[in-house]
Design a protein around this motif. Structure first.
Motif, PDB file in Angstrom:
ATOM      1  N   CYS A  56       0.861  -1.191   0.000  1.00 33.90           N
ATOM      2  CA  CYS A  56       0.000   0.000   0.000  1.00 33.90           C
ATOM      3  C   CYS A  56       0.897   1.239   0.000  1.00 33.90           C
ATOM      4  O   CYS A  56       2.012   1.210   0.529  1.00 33.90           O
ATOM      5  CB  CYS A  56      -0.892   0.028   1.246  1.00 33.90           C
ATOM      6  SG  CYS A  56      -2.157  -1.243   1.249  1.00 33.90           S
ATOM      7  N   CYS A  91      -1.900   2.758   6.089  1.00 33.71           N
ATOM      8  CA  CYS A  91      -3.132   2.551   5.321  1.00 33.71           C
ATOM      9  C   CYS A  91      -4.097   1.654   6.105  1.00 33.71           C
ATOM     10  O   CYS A  91      -3.696   0.621   6.635  1.00 33.71           O
ATOM     11  CB  CYS A  91      -2.783   1.887   3.981  1.00 33.71           C
ATOM     12  SG  CYS A  91      -4.191   1.692   2.885  1.00 33.71           S
ATOM     13  N   HIS A 117      -6.846   0.578   4.599  1.00 34.16           N
ATOM     14  CA  HIS A 117      -7.473  -0.196   3.522  1.00 34.16           C
ATOM     15  C   HIS A 117      -8.979   0.066   3.458  1.00 34.16           C
ATOM     16  O   HIS A 117      -9.765  -0.851   3.216  1.00 34.16           O
ATOM     17  CB  HIS A 117      -7.173  -1.702   3.676  1.00 34.16           C
ATOM     18  CG  HIS A 117      -5.820  -1.967   4.267  1.00 34.16           C
ATOM     19  ND1 HIS A 117      -4.652  -1.632   3.615  1.00 34.16           N
ATOM     20  CD2 HIS A 117      -5.438  -2.476   5.471  1.00 34.16           C
ATOM     21  CE1 HIS A 117      -3.617  -1.944   4.393  1.00 34.16           C
ATOM     22  NE2 HIS A 117      -4.077  -2.444   5.515  1.00 34.16           N
ATOM     23  N   CYS A 151      -4.100   2.158  -2.148  1.00 37.82           N
ATOM     24  CA  CYS A 151      -4.254   0.954  -1.309  1.00 37.82           C
ATOM     25  C   CYS A 151      -4.201  -0.285  -2.200  1.00 37.82           C
ATOM     26  O   CYS A 151      -4.999  -0.434  -3.131  1.00 37.82           O
ATOM     27  CB  CYS A 151      -5.567   0.995  -0.538  1.00 37.82           C
ATOM     28  SG  CYS A 151      -5.870  -0.548   0.347  1.00 37.82           S
ATOM     29  N   ALA A 152      -3.279  -1.169  -1.906  1.00 37.53           N
ATOM     30  CA  ALA A 152      -3.083  -2.367  -2.731  1.00 37.53           C
ATOM     31  C   ALA A 152      -4.236  -3.354  -2.585  1.00 37.53           C
ATOM     32  O   ALA A 152      -4.563  -4.091  -3.521  1.00 37.53           O
ATOM     33  CB  ALA A 152      -1.769  -3.035  -2.353  1.00 37.53           C
TER      34      ALA A 152
HETATM   35 ZN   LIG Z   1      -4.256  -0.385   2.030  1.00 42.43          ZN
END
Ligand SMILES: [Zn+2]
Ligand SMILES: Nc1nc2c(ncn2[C@@H]2O[C@H](COP(=O)(O)OP(=O)(O)O)[C@@H](O)[C@H]2O)c(=O)[nH]1
Ligand SMILES: [Mg+2]
Length: 329
Positions: free
Chosen positions: A283, A288, A290, A296-297
């Motif tokens: 991220c 993060c 999320h 954000c991954a």
């Molecule tokens: Zn994230």
């Protein structure tokens, strides 16, 4: 053998020291022995001595939460009863919040959680994921046990197949078993061998029934919980540790049916979602959450469809429930 002896001597020494400090203790230190807690009652516990005999023991004050699976030092008092003098530090402790929000130990020194589900009672959405958060945070193995295969009809087969695949993809072992007709029990035995396992799952999925077919001589209560509810009676049931003849132990516990996860921190919830926690490292922001952060991954993976929708929703739902509790506090 020598390893066990050493730790036995060490714990005896510790107990002796503790005893010397405590005025109330009157136990002759030569009588001290190692033991394992099979069942904890409100004021007493059944302790198994190294020779396999079981002793009803009182507990010294201030021993903390002593539960099934704990290794203790105890001394016989008379022919059948004794006193627990001290508790060895546990490798891990499964805990749950009680109705007052205080953390209570359920079982100690666990290697594996068998998350048991069945077609009836139908698995609550997200329940498996909640147990996985607990297992991953204890750093123990988790196995999905699908019981009551005798009840799975054509229309339900697809549902169960999908569910099994979902967790297999994540790397969790999944076993199809049937306490009623014996299907899959050899595989279950193999999974249990040499480990201390705890059966987790909704009331009525057949946890006690599975233990009963593996241990036909033990007087295990089956279906008692649903009967209790029907009668509206409050009866306390206790966790209990059992040994399997081929090696391995298991703990049958009424305390691990369903419990809130609000005592977990956000990063611990993430730890429970193995495929998401891997992504979280990439991220954009280190802190993060999320939720809606740019870069954000996890959100990106969800949008691209590379992570399972249901798991993402589950993660969101659990994280959201933590926020709700914060508000109440
Ligand atoms: Zn994230
Ligand atoms: N048809 C079927 N019923 C089962 C099976 N295993 C358990 N049961 C029934 O499910 C009910 C709940 O079982 P129990 O072992 O008490 O569940 P627990 O609450 O998870 O310990 C009982 O009526 C059992 O007879 C199974 O494999 N097939
Ligand atoms: Mg039961």
């Amino acid at each position: 053998m020598s390893k066990r002896k050493l730790s036995h001597q060490q714990t005896r020494r510790i107990a002796k020291k503790q005893q010397q400090r405590s005025d109330q203790s009157s136990v002759d230190s030569d009588k001290l022995q190692a033991g394992t807690v099979l069942t904890r009652y409100s004021k007493q516990a059944d302790v198994e001595a190294e020779d396999g005999t079981v002793w009803r023991c009182h507990l010294r004050a201030n021993l903390g939460d002593v539960v099934s699976g704990d290794k203790v030092v105890w001394a016989p008092h008379d022919d059948e009863s004794g006193v627990i003098e001290s508790v060895n530090p546990a490798k891990n402790k499964l805990e749950r919040p009680d109705s007052y929000g205080k953390m209570r130990a359920v079982a100690s020194n666990i290697d594996q959680m068998l998350i048991t589900i069945a077609i009836a009672p139908e698995p609550h959405a997200g329940l498996i994921d909640r147990y996985l958060v607990v297992a991953e945070n204890l750093e123990i193995e988790a196995v999905l046990v699908i019981n009551k295969t005798d009840l799975i009809q054509k229309p339900q087969r697809e549902f169960m197949d999908k569910l099994r695949e979902k967790y297999k993809k994540l790397g969790y072992l999944s076993l199809d078993v049937c306490a009623k007709d014996g299907h899959g029990l050899d595989e279950l035995k193999r999974a249990l061998a040499g480990k201390t396992s705890i059966f987790a799952g909704q009331s009525g999925v057949g946890k006690s029934s599975l233990i009963q077919v593996l241990l036909p001589d033990e007087p295990i209560k089956i279906g008692e919980l649903s009967e209790q509810v029907a009668k509206g009676r409050h009866t306390t049931t206790h966790s209990r540790l059992y040994h399997f003849p081929d090696g391995g132990d298991c703990i049958d516990s009424p305390g691990i049916r369903e419990f809130g996860l609000w005592h977990f921190a956000e990063h611990e919830v993430l730890k429970g979602f193995i495929e998401l926690r891997e992504l979280a490292g990439t991220c954009k922001f280190r802190d993060c959450r999320h939720l809606q952060e740019p870069g954000c991954a996890i959100i990106a993976a969800h949008q691209q469809g590379t992570i399972c929708n249901e798991r993402f929703d589950s993660f969101r739902r659990i994280t959201h429930s933590l926020d709700e509790v914060d508000v109440k506090r």
